[in-house]
Design a protein around this motif. Structure first.
Motif, PDB file in Angstrom:
ATOM      1  N   MET A  21      68.097  28.742  64.392  1.00 46.65           N
ATOM      2  CA  MET A  21      69.212  27.998  64.993  1.00 46.65           C
ATOM      3  C   MET A  21      68.682  26.903  65.908  1.00 46.65           C
ATOM      4  O   MET A  21      67.892  27.154  66.834  1.00 46.65           O
ATOM      5  N   GLY A  22      69.089  25.662  65.649  1.00 47.32           N
ATOM      6  CA  GLY A  22      68.737  24.550  66.510  1.00 47.32           C
ATOM      7  C   GLY A  22      67.300  24.076  66.393  1.00 47.32           C
ATOM      8  O   GLY A  22      66.876  23.232  67.189  1.00 47.32           O
ATOM      9  N   VAL A  23      66.541  24.564  65.411  1.00 40.74           N
ATOM     10  CA  VAL A  23      65.132  24.187  65.262  1.00 40.74           C
ATOM     11  C   VAL A  23      64.992  23.229  64.090  1.00 40.74           C
ATOM     12  O   VAL A  23      65.358  23.574  62.960  1.00 40.74           O
ATOM     13  N   PRO A  24      64.465  22.014  64.294  1.00 41.28           N
ATOM     14  CA  PRO A  24      64.366  21.035  63.208  1.00 41.28           C
ATOM     15  C   PRO A  24      63.233  21.372  62.246  1.00 41.28           C
ATOM     16  O   PRO A  24      62.256  22.029  62.605  1.00 41.28           O
ATOM     17  N   GLN A  25      63.346  20.873  61.018  1.00 42.36           N
ATOM     18  CA  GLN A  25      62.327  21.167  60.022  1.00 42.36           C
ATOM     19  C   GLN A  25      60.953  20.628  60.415  1.00 42.36           C
ATOM     20  O   GLN A  25      59.926  21.195  60.012  1.00 42.36           O
ATOM     21  N   ARG A  26      60.900  19.584  61.219  1.00 46.29           N
ATOM     22  CA  ARG A  26      59.599  19.049  61.613  1.00 46.29           C
ATOM     23  C   ARG A  26      58.786  20.068  62.414  1.00 46.29           C
ATOM     24  O   ARG A  26      57.559  19.985  62.467  1.00 46.29           O
ATOM     25  N   PHE A  27      59.459  21.026  63.043  1.00 46.72           N
ATOM     26  CA  PHE A  27      58.765  22.087  63.780  1.00 46.72           C
ATOM     27  C   PHE A  27      57.880  22.901  62.841  1.00 46.72           C
ATOM     28  O   PHE A  27      56.854  23.439  63.265  1.00 46.72           O
ATOM     29  N   TYR A  28      58.266  22.986  61.568  1.00 47.53           N
ATOM     30  CA  TYR A  28      57.541  23.805  60.598  1.00 47.53           C
ATOM     31  C   TYR A  28      56.563  22.990  59.750  1.00 47.53           C
ATOM     32  O   TYR A  28      55.954  23.546  58.828  1.00 47.53           O
ATOM     33  N   ALA A  29      56.404  21.698  60.041  1.00 51.76           N
ATOM     34  CA  ALA A  29      55.626  20.818  59.172  1.00 51.76           C
ATOM     35  C   ALA A  29      54.166  21.258  59.054  1.00 51.76           C
ATOM     36  O   ALA A  29      53.587  21.249  57.965  1.00 51.76           O
ATOM     37  N   GLY A  30      53.564  21.640  60.173  1.00 55.16           N
ATOM     38  CA  GLY A  30      52.172  22.080  60.124  1.00 55.16           C
ATOM     39  C   GLY A  30      52.003  23.329  59.283  1.00 55.16           C
ATOM     40  O   GLY A  30      51.065  23.435  58.472  1.00 55.16           O
ATOM     41  N   PHE A  31      52.904  24.269  59.455  1.00 58.46           N
ATOM     42  CA  PHE A  31      52.856  25.507  58.684  1.00 58.46           C
ATOM     43  C   PHE A  31      53.090  25.210  57.202  1.00 58.46           C
ATOM     44  O   PHE A  31      52.391  25.744  56.329  1.00 58.46           O
ATOM     45  N   ALA A  32      54.068  24.353  56.887  1.00 57.86           N
ATOM     46  CA  ALA A  32      54.354  24.014  55.497  1.00 57.86           C
ATOM     47  C   ALA A  32      53.160  23.329  54.843  1.00 57.86           C
ATOM     48  O   ALA A  32      52.824  23.607  53.677  1.00 57.86           O
ATOM     49  N   THR A  33      52.498  22.450  55.577  1.00 58.38           N
ATOM     50  CA  THR A  33      51.309  21.767  55.076  1.00 58.38           C
ATOM     51  C   THR A  33      50.204  22.773  54.764  1.00 58.38           C
ATOM     52  O   THR A  33      49.564  22.729  53.707  1.00 58.38           O
ATOM     53  N   TRP A  34      49.990  23.693  55.694  1.00 58.94           N
ATOM     54  CA  TRP A  34      48.957  24.724  55.511  1.00 58.94           C
ATOM     55  C   TRP A  34      49.294  25.615  54.322  1.00 58.94           C
ATOM     56  O   TRP A  34      48.421  25.933  53.499  1.00 58.94           O
ATOM     57  N   LEU A  35      50.548  26.018  54.192  1.00 59.97           N
ATOM     58  CA  LEU A  35      50.948  26.899  53.108  1.00 59.97           C
ATOM     59  C   LEU A  35      50.788  26.200  51.758  1.00 59.97           C
ATOM     60  O   LEU A  35      50.349  26.822  50.772  1.00 59.97           O
ATOM     61  N   ALA A  36      51.111  24.909  51.698  1.00 58.86           N
ATOM     62  CA  ALA A  36      50.906  24.158  50.462  1.00 58.86           C
ATOM     63  C   ALA A  36      49.432  24.104  50.096  1.00 58.86           C
ATOM     64  O   ALA A  36      49.068  24.185  48.915  1.00 58.86           O
ATOM     65  N   ALA A  37      48.575  23.993  51.096  1.00 57.99           N
ATOM     66  CA  ALA A  37      47.140  23.967  50.836  1.00 57.99           C
ATOM     67  C   ALA A  37      46.635  25.285  50.267  1.00 57.99           C
ATOM     68  O   ALA A  37      45.576  25.335  49.629  1.00 57.99           O
ATOM     69  N   GLN A  38      47.388  26.367  50.472  1.00 54.75           N
ATOM     70  CA  GLN A  38      47.019  27.677  49.914  1.00 54.75           C
ATOM     71  C   GLN A  38      47.556  27.865  48.491  1.00 54.75           C
ATOM     72  O   GLN A  38      47.356  28.922  47.889  1.00 54.75           O
ATOM     73  N   GLY A  39      48.272  26.874  47.980  1.00 59.18           N
ATOM     74  CA  GLY A  39      48.760  26.952  46.610  1.00 59.18           C
ATOM     75  C   GLY A  39      50.244  27.185  46.457  1.00 59.18           C
ATOM     76  O   GLY A  39      50.714  27.516  45.367  1.00 59.18           O
ATOM     77  N   ALA A  40      51.024  27.014  47.524  1.00 58.78           N
ATOM     78  CA  ALA A  40      52.477  27.181  47.435  1.00 58.78           C
ATOM     79  C   ALA A  40      53.159  25.816  47.381  1.00 58.78           C
ATOM     80  O   ALA A  40      52.711  24.867  48.026  1.00 58.78           O
ATOM     81  N   ARG A  41      54.231  25.736  46.615  1.00 56.04           N
ATOM     82  CA  ARG A  41      55.130  24.576  46.704  1.00 56.04           C
ATOM     83  C   ARG A  41      56.193  24.936  47.729  1.00 56.04           C
ATOM     84  O   ARG A  41      56.872  25.958  47.601  1.00 56.04           O
ATOM     85  N   VAL A  42      56.339  24.125  48.778  1.00 59.80           N
ATOM     86  CA  VAL A  42      57.135  24.498  49.942  1.00 59.80           C
ATOM     87  C   VAL A  42      58.243  23.471  50.158  1.00 59.80           C
ATOM     88  O   VAL A  42      57.999  22.256  50.119  1.00 59.80           O
TER      89      VAL A  42
END
Length: 315
Positions: free
Chosen positions: A58-79
């Protein structure tokens, strides 16, 4: 509900630090919703292990998760990350709109989230589709109209928001918010001005009023009635909850209450204590901070792998 339509935003492709490309999308969702999303791809030549939708708190923008999403994609996930309608980049899609003009409820946010999952599933129906739900992002999937395309939910710092299950030091503040700030300030501003109060962020009036009703009800989102409780009970995808011992908002009883709503889903709770990982603090928002890339994020990767291995697509 029809699958989401989308269009590429201008300058859609850029390169991010890991080498994984990210593209900006616009999802068109029910009741006129316009939702800004970001699609993170694994590095070129690396196969896609899973597809993952990040459901924001709630109230948290997607940019807050950008670092995590970038890292997860580097592990082989489409995010895929996104902002609920009327929030952050999604509000920016409406250049002349103000938050007081946004007609949205938590049912609309559920529809936005569900549309994001359907969009990602359509890209590769045979690749496991998993959700990383942070707080609210683990609550709304139980209200999806369709969930058979989802293979698992990793619930991070998630639980019931019922005020009696808040951490003890927050209960008096919660009552002040629900009986004081929300009913007084929401009509005055036409939305809830949480940012200036340091409380959850600015929210559409329909969202905060509905959330207030949930948080004052012992069954939380079950306050929506029998149909909502039946939807939760019909979920069959497995759920793994990461419950943080120093979460200042979500207690263990709150997490247990949320999972009880998902009565038909296999589920488990993993308690995560900061000291066990050499950390002074994690808290409700800390899990996705880049400083925890080497300590907490590998736990996420392990849990996602276990969810993907447990079952095929739910029916």
């Amino acid at each position: 509900m029809p699958a989401a339509r989308y269009q590429q935003a201008p300058a859609a492709i850029e390169m991010i630090a890991s080498g994984a490309p990210v593209s900006a999308l616009q999802l068109h969702t029910p009741r006129g919703g316009r939702v800004a999303a970001q699609l993170y791809q694994p590095p070129a030549g690396r196969p896609v292990r899973w597809q993952v939708v990040i459901g924001p708190a709630m109230g948290v923008p997607q940019r807050f998760y950008a670092g995590f999403a970038t890292w997860l994609a580097a592990q082989g996930a489409r995010v895929l990350s996104f902002d609920y309608r009327g929030q952050a980049d999604s509000l920016a899609l409406l250049p002349h709109a103000r938050l007081r003009q946004i007609d949205a409820t938590l049912h609309d946010w559920r529809a936005d989230y569900e549309a994001a999952t359907l969009h990602l599933h359509a890209l590769a129906p045979d690749v496991p589709l998993l959700l990383v739900g942070h707080s609210l992002g683990a609550q709304l999937p139980g209200l999806f109209e369709r969930s058979g395309h989802i293979d698992g939910l990793l619930a991070v710092a998630a639980g019931s928001g019922y005020w009696r299950q808040n951490a003890p030091r927050l209960r008096s503040r919660a009552l002040l918010m629900w009986y004081g700030m929300v009913p007084l300030l929401t009509p005055l501003f036409g939305y809830f001005p949480g940012r200036r109060l340091g409380a959850v962020g600015d929210l559409p009036a329909g969202v905060i009023r509905q959330w207030r009703r949930w948080c004052l009800h012992p069954h939380y989102s079950g306050a929506e009635g029998p149909e909502a409780r039946q939807r939760y009970a019909a979920v069959r995808f497995p759920i793994h909850a990461l419950s943080v011992t120093d979460d200042e908002m979500m207690t263990l009883p709150g997490t247990q209450s949320l999972l009880a709503l998902y009565a038909g889903a296999p589920h488990g709770i993993e308690r995560v204590a900061p000291a066990d990982h050499g950390l002074p603090r994690i808290g409700h928002l800390g899990w996705f901070h880049p400083r925890f890339e080497a300590t907490l994020w590998p736990l996420t990767l392990r849990a996602l792998g276990e969810l993907a291995a447990r079952t095929g697509p739910a029916t």
